[in-house]
Design an enzyme around this catalytic site. Structure first.
Site, PDB file in Angstrom:
ATOM      1  N   ASP A   1       2.649  35.623 -19.858  1.00 59.87           N
ATOM      2  CA  ASP A   1       1.436  35.774 -19.041  1.00 59.87           C
ATOM      3  C   ASP A   1       1.489  34.824 -17.850  1.00 59.87           C
ATOM      4  O   ASP A   1       1.090  35.179 -16.738  1.00 59.87           O
ATOM      5  CB  ASP A   1       0.184  35.472 -19.870  1.00 59.87           C
ATOM      6  CG  ASP A   1       0.069  36.364 -21.099  1.00 59.87           C
ATOM      7  OD1 ASP A   1       0.550  37.510 -21.047  1.00 59.87           O
ATOM      8  OD2 ASP A   1      -0.497  35.903 -22.109  1.00 59.87           O
TER       9      ASP A   1
ATOM     10  N   ASN B   1      -5.288  35.078 -19.513  1.00 61.16           N
ATOM     11  CA  ASN B   1      -4.195  34.139 -19.226  1.00 61.16           C
ATOM     12  C   ASN B   1      -3.567  34.439 -17.865  1.00 61.16           C
ATOM     13  O   ASN B   1      -3.265  33.532 -17.088  1.00 61.16           O
ATOM     14  CB  ASN B   1      -3.103  34.236 -20.298  1.00 61.16           C
ATOM     15  CG  ASN B   1      -3.561  33.751 -21.660  1.00 61.16           C
ATOM     16  OD1 ASN B   1      -4.543  33.044 -21.774  1.00 61.16           O
ATOM     17  ND2 ASN B   1      -2.848  34.149 -22.708  1.00 61.16           N
TER      18      ASN B   1
ATOM     19  N   ASP C   1      -8.671  32.202 -28.536  1.00 56.13           N
ATOM     20  CA  ASP C   1      -7.443  31.946 -29.301  1.00 56.13           C
ATOM     21  C   ASP C   1      -7.678  30.841 -30.322  1.00 56.13           C
ATOM     22  O   ASP C   1      -8.088  29.725 -29.968  1.00 56.13           O
ATOM     23  CB  ASP C   1      -6.314  31.517 -28.358  1.00 56.13           C
ATOM     24  CG  ASP C   1      -5.754  32.680 -27.562  1.00 56.13           C
ATOM     25  OD1 ASP C   1      -6.104  33.840 -27.858  1.00 56.13           O
ATOM     26  OD2 ASP C   1      -4.947  32.418 -26.648  1.00 56.13           O
TER      27      ASP C   1
HETATM   28  O1  RIB Z   1       0.216  36.341 -24.677  1.00 57.68           O
HETATM   29  C1  RIB Z   1      -0.545  35.414 -25.418  1.00 57.68           C
HETATM   30  C2  RIB Z   1      -1.889  35.987 -25.733  1.00 57.68           C
HETATM   31  O2  RIB Z   1      -1.739  37.083 -26.604  1.00 57.68           O
HETATM   32  C3  RIB Z   1      -2.822  35.040 -26.448  1.00 57.68           C
HETATM   33  O3  RIB Z   1      -3.611  34.286 -25.565  1.00 57.68           O
HETATM   34  C4  RIB Z   1      -3.610  35.949 -27.372  1.00 57.68           C
HETATM   35  O4  RIB Z   1      -4.976  35.976 -27.114  1.00 57.68           O
HETATM   36  C5  RIB Z   1      -2.976  37.333 -27.230  1.00 57.68           C
HETATM   37  O5  RIB Z   1      -3.690  38.145 -26.396  1.00 57.68           O
END
Ligand code: RIB
Length: 287
Positions: free
Chosen positions: A236, A42, A12
């Site tokens: 997440d 995550n 990210d």
């Molecule tokens: O939900 C957040 C995530 O969405 C981020 O970490 C990014 O990588 C995308 O996958």
């Protein structure tokens, strides 16, 4: 029991913006950093930090992203290292904590299905499988896991109505945010309460979250954020913590409170995987 997560691994790139970007504008970020992310990674980190034994199944490029995931206490023996670069995300963080995200799937789309199924070789009946929409072969893995007697928890994000329709028959718990729930209702023409799935969980940001299972009363939990810095990855966090709680045999009302507390802590921090709270922090927030 074990929580398996079949999902994305991203790097990210987080840019903090002074205001929302408008079309045609060039804007200097006030801060920038790179960290591990991806909805799958995550969720794995959130579940592991919340106390679960977690095995991640996914793909990463040669740069060593799987080692970063392992450093959070996640078993990465099911991560395939492929030639394609690790997926990445450009995250624009606006004042107030809202964000816009662009992802490049990279290695996440190079997953080998046979090897991914083999990574479920030690799974037992009742183990959980977390899945999302950022990797290849999602419906096939959900079907395979359900055939093994696993419980499938599906986050329908990024939202794609065709993917949801394909995965729904192999889903025990469907988790969506309120926007995704409205999109699904518009796409299928039926309210989410009537979907042919055991349980639907809807997260609504500051409005809390709700658990819907046919024949039982709705379970509602309020949001528990003291302050909001960055909402990226909050869904997440909620999903990973909910999986850890259910895996620890908490009843749904307690599991929902646990997940809401986790997400409330996570949005008070900047970032994604590294911002997931620990079990001790969640217990302290609940106390
Ligand atoms: O939900 C957040 C995530 O969405 C981020 O970490 C990014 O990588 C995308 O996958």
């Amino acid at each position: 029991m074990t929580v398996y997560c079949y999902g994305s691994i991203n790097l990210d790139h987080l840019y903090t913006l002074p205001h929302r970007l408008t079309p045609g504008e060039t804007l200097a970020a006030t801060a920038y950093h790179i960290e591990l992310g991806g909805k799958g990674a995550n969720q794995s980190v959130a579940a592991a930090r919340a106390g679960a034994v977690v095995r991640h199944i996914g793909a990463a490029g040669p740069g060593g992203a799987q080692a970063q995931l392992a450093a959070f206490g996640v078993d990465v023996s099911g991560v395939q290292v492929v030639a394609e670069a690790t997926g990445h995300a450009i995250i624009l963080l606006e004042p107030g904590g809202e964000n816009s995200i662009v992802i490049h799937p990279g290695a996440n789309r190079s997953l080998d299905l046979t090897a991914a199924k083999e990574a479920l070789g030690a799974a037992e009946i009742g183990d959980l499988l977390l899945i999302q929409n950022e990797v290849a072969h999602v419906a096939q893995m959900a079907e395979y896991a359900m055939g093994l007697g696993m419980e499938v928890i599906y986050s329908a994000a990024p939202f794609d109505p065709a993917a949801v329709e394909a995965v729904l028959p192999f889903t025990n718990i469907l988790i969506m945010n309120a926007v995704e729930a409205a999109q699904l209702q518009a796409a299928l023409g039926i309210p989410f309460e009537d979907l042919p799935v055991e349980t639907v969980v809807v997260t609504k940001g500051a409005e809390g979250a709700s658990w819907h299972a046919p024949g039982t009363p709705e379970i509602y939990v309020p949001a528990m954020a003291a302050r909001v810095i960055d909402t990226t990855g909050a869904g997440d966090c909620f999903t990973g913590a909910l999986a850890a709680a259910l895996d620890a045999a908490l009843w749904p009302p307690e599991a929902m409170r646990f997940a809401a507390a986790a997400a409330g802590l996570q949005v008070g921090r900047m970032g994604t995987a590294a911002a997931m709270p620990t079990r001790a922090e969640i217990d302290a927030a609940l106390a």
